[in-house]
Design an enzyme around this catalytic site. Structure first.
Site, short mmCIF file in Angstrom:
data_model
loop_
_atom_site.label_atom_id
_atom_site.label_comp_id
_atom_site.label_asym_id
_atom_site.label_seq_id
_atom_site.Cartn_x
_atom_site.Cartn_y
_atom_site.Cartn_z
CE1 TYR A 157 -12.45 -13.30 -31.50
CE2 TYR A 157 -13.64 -13.32 -29.40
CZ TYR A 157 -13.02 -13.94 -30.07
OH TYR A 157 -12.14 -15.24 -29.69
CE LYS B 124 -1.53 -14.56 -43.73
NZ LYS B 124 -0.55 -15.82 -43.68
CG ASP C 163 1.92 -16.91 -41.24
OD1 ASP C 163 2.18 -16.33 -40.76
OD2 ASP C 163 1.53 -17.57 -42.86
CG ASP D 216 -9.79 -16.51 -29.04
OD1 ASP D 216 -9.35 -17.20 -27.39
OD2 ASP D 216 -10.74 -17.44 -29.49
CG ASP E 278 -7.08 -21.39 -25.84
OD1 ASP E 278 -6.87 -20.26 -25.10
OD2 ASP E 278 -7.70 -22.03 -26.47
C1 IPM Z 1 -11.13 -16.20 -24.13
C2 IPM Z 1 -12.64 -16.97 -25.54
C3 IPM Z 1 -13.86 -15.74 -24.65
C4 IPM Z 1 -13.58 -15.14 -26.42
C5 IPM Z 1 -14.76 -17.30 -25.40
C6 IPM Z 1 -15.48 -17.89 -24.87
C7 IPM Z 1 -15.85 -15.89 -26.58
O1 IPM Z 1 -12.38 -18.10 -25.78
O2 IPM Z 1 -11.39 -15.24 -23.38
O3 IPM Z 1 -10.14 -16.27 -24.71
O4 IPM Z 1 -12.60 -15.60 -27.93
O5 IPM Z 1 -12.91 -13.88 -25.97
MG MG Z 2 -9.80 -17.61 -25.41
#
Ligand code: IPM
Ligand code: MG
Length: 352
Positions: free
Chosen positions: A140, A185, A218, A242, A246
């Site tokens: 990042y 990884k 993975d 990240d 999710d």
């Molecule tokens: C998160 C989001 C952010 C990230 C984006 C919006 C830059 O996806 O906080 O998970 O990738 O950190």
């Molecule tokens: Mg995110």
């Protein structure tokens, strides 16, 4: 007590969910005799439109001066990949400026929401895991550039960056079930090999009561669904964290109910729901404010030291859900769902 809180609504559904977080904070302040000075500041796409900068100087100053920052979400199609100025770099800059390198993303399955998850309920009993995502390093923050027809993103990690985030994971694991799964990884990436050796050393030498195992990302993506209750603390780098958070959120039924805290060396922190700005439902007043309300609880806990107030908010969210309060994202097919404001009302009503 007195606390200073910077409030960044941001874009899309951000202002709607943050408004409910603020109402809950105000209710807690008045019930427990605290004074929270809340300062709303422009951030993200709205700040780009108004000031040409997603993180205007006075917003950054307000955040630096605050004890904690409550953030909604940023981004949207108006500031897409081809826009000259985009909101995401502003978020990365804010995280870096605040020095909040440790992103805690707890994933607990609310009993009332077992059926909202796409995963079979029998896999969800006892799931209680905590992601510790490194937040201010890695790909990042590496150099990004183009050369002719090629594009480059540099991924770098230093020993000290890995040591400090591993210590955060170690302390948290020691207060939980004593197990860390470090995800990388390392069969391919050099940075991952450094993560593996450094995290192993830090835990072995500094946290004798904590066990550490290592897993390829993975495989971790698979085991997170196959046997989620085996995980306690998952320690990982920025990009993998990240993605996996999710995925992990689906265990809880919806991205909409999950909070996060980003912490550095001091007490100051940045608190945000893990969901995004959801432009498709922005302005409709139907977003789930629970992730933001629970983020406000984390702010009280970590930045203001108000543990019992934080628990009261968490209990109120659980109670509202167990009483059947549901926004559209977690309502059963065809069932009636509450607006963002009504969900906030339900949480307020459940706050004792
Ligand atoms: C998160 C989001 C952010 C990230 C984006 C919006 C830059 O996806 O906080 O998970 O990738 O950190
Ligand atoms: Mg995110």
């Amino acid at each position: 007590m007195k606390g200073r809180i910077a409030v960044l609504g941001g874009d899309g559904i951000g202002p709607e969910v943050v408004a409910e977080g603020v109402r809950v904070l105000e209710a807690v302040a008045s019930r427990h005799g605290h004074v929270f000075e809340l300062e709303a500041l422009p951030f993200g796409g709205v700040a780009i439109d108004a000031f040409g900068d997603g993180l205007p100087e006075h917003t950054l100053e307000g955040c630096v001066a605050a004890d904690g920052v409550l953030l909604g979400a940023i981004g949207g199609p108006k500031w897409g990949p081809d826009a000259p100025v985009r909101p995401e770099p502003a978020l990365l800059r804010l995280r870096a400026e605040l020095g909040v390198y440790a992103n805690l993303r707890p994933i607990a399955v609310q009993q009332a929401l077992r059926d909202a998850s796409p995963i079979k309920p029998e896999y969800l009993d006892g799931v209680d895991l905590l992601f510790v995502r490194e937040l201010t390093g890695g790909i990042y923050f590496g150099r990004k550039w183009r050369e002719g027809a090629r594009a480059f993103d540099e991924c770098a990690y230093s020993v000290s960056e890995i040591e400090r985030i591993t210590r955060v994971a170690g302390r948290l694991a020691a207060s939980r079930r004593g197990k860390i799964t470090q995800v990388d990884k390392s069969n391919v990436l050099e940075t991952s090999r450094l993560w593996r050796t450094v995290s192993e050393r830090v835990i072995r030498t500094e946290f004798p009561g904590v066990k550490i195992e290592h897993m390829f990302v993975d495989a971790a993506a698979m085991h997170l669904i196959r046997r989620p209750r085996d995980f306690d603390v998952i320690l990982t780098e920025n990009l993998f964290g990240d993605i996996l958070t999710d995925e992990g959120a689906m265990l809880a039924g919806s991205l909409g109910v999950l909070p996060s805290a980003a912490l550095g060396e001091g007490r100051r922190g940045l608190y945000e729901p893990i969901h995004g700005s959801a432009p498709d439902i922005a302005g409709l007043g139907i977003a789930n404010p629970c992730g933001t309300i629970l983020s406000a609880a984390l702010l009280l806990r970590h930045s203001l030291g108000l543990e019992s107030e934080a628990r009261a908010i968490e209990a109120a969210v659980a109670k509202a859900l167990s009483r059947g309060a549901r926004t559209a994202d977690i309502a059963a097919n065809g069932a009636k769902s509450l607006s963002t404001r009504e969900m906030g009302d339900a949480v307020l009503a459940a706050l004792d």
